[in-house]
Scaffold this motif. Structure first.
Motif: not given
Ligand SMILES: [Zn+2]
Ligand SMILES: [Zn+2]
Length: 303
Positions: A253, A264, A292
């Protein structure tokens, strides 16, 4: 699928060794393999066991298109088993019509072809690279190289970024190489695949540094998709995994944030973690970097 798309497909998301079973159904048990459909070019990153299912799918697609030959470029990040062990079972390698360009790091000890032979082929497997009927070109890459596909041709060109005159064209696919030293024993390559105004950075088997890996941050700057190693929870990492060459979701991160990545994907899941643990890591990571996802087999991201 049209030839006008840039798509990342995940065929193997697991680190270290394959783990089939009821506890790994959600995120998958196969080791590293990513397929990139970049316009008309097919780029495969790493040949963990995920490449076997990809191979069967490529045969299916070829049949659908009336038997068109399979032409692919395989980029290897490094020669560890979980990134090479699927290659001997990759069905297109056994078809005389297939054309495979195999590119990967030159280590201090040996050229890529020798390393690949030693990693997965005789005496531990009955068929050698040369005996496989497909047409193969194997070439070692240095970190000063750049791999380029132009629109007209399906094979890659390799340029030295400092010495060669690169023929730029609007539709060329560029593969930039970044050597990470944060993985035992010889480090590994991180690739940035760039096409038109989109890019993917594939950064597996790398360990974060205190203050974040700033070389990687620079390399991944403004990427649309950062795929980053996130093998260990922070508590496992701190307990006894420092120096093993893998990251935590927090490290991933931090890189995504500082690099201004758009999205991500956490990658190289620990084989001893069950689906529930990875789901918790994904959830924790989303608090740090909301865009993410934890990689799972079958995940497809259109850039
Ligand atoms: Zn690995
Ligand atoms: Zn490794």
């Amino acid at each position: 699928m049209t030839s006008d798309q840039f798509i990342a497909r995940f065929w193997g998301t697991r680190g270290s060794f394959p783990v089939p079973g009821p506890q790994t159904v959600r995120y998958g048990g196969n080791t590293t393999c990513l397929e990139l459909q970049v316009g008309k070019h097919l780029i495969i990153i790493d040949a963990g066991t995920g490449i076997i299912n990809l191979g069967y799918d490529l045969l299916r697609r070829s049949r659908q298109q009336g038997g068109t030959p399979i032409i692919a470029t395989l980029l290897l990040t490094h020669m560890h088993h979980d990134h090479t062990q699927g290659f001997p079972y990759f069905p297109p390698a056994y078809m005389g019509t297939s054309i495979l360009h195999i590119l990967g790091p030159r280590t201090l000890e040996e050229e890529l072809e020798d390393a690949l032979n030693h990693a997965v082929l005789p005496p531990s497997f009955p068929v050698s690279l040369r005996e496989m009927p497909s047409f193969k070109l194997v070439r070692s890459l240095s970190e000063t190289d750049m791999v380029v596909f132009d629109h007209e041709q399906s094979w890659p060109h390799i340029y030295n970024v400092y010495h060669d005159q690169i023929q730029h064209s609007a539709d060329m696919v560029q593969v930039h190489i970044h050597k990470s030293y944060a993985h035992p024993r010889n480090g590994m390559y991180i690739y940035r695949i760039q096409w038109r105004d989109k890019s993917v950075v594939f950064a597996t088997d790398t360990e974060g540094y205190a203050g974040t890996d700033r070389r990687l941050v620079k390399f991944a700057c403004n990427t649309d998709l950062l795929i980053h190693d996130a093998q260990y929870t922070t508590s496992d990492y701190l307990a006894n995994k420092q120096g093993w060459g893998h990251s935590t979701p927090q490290m991933a991160c931090e890189v995504a944030e500082l690099a201004n990545a758009h999205q991500l994907v956490l990658f190289h899941h620990n084989p001893t973690y069950h689906d529930q643990q990875i789901a918790e890591m994904e959830c924790e990571a989303q608090k740090l970097f909301p865009r993410t996802l934890a990689a799972y087999e079958g995940l497809e991201i259109v850039l």
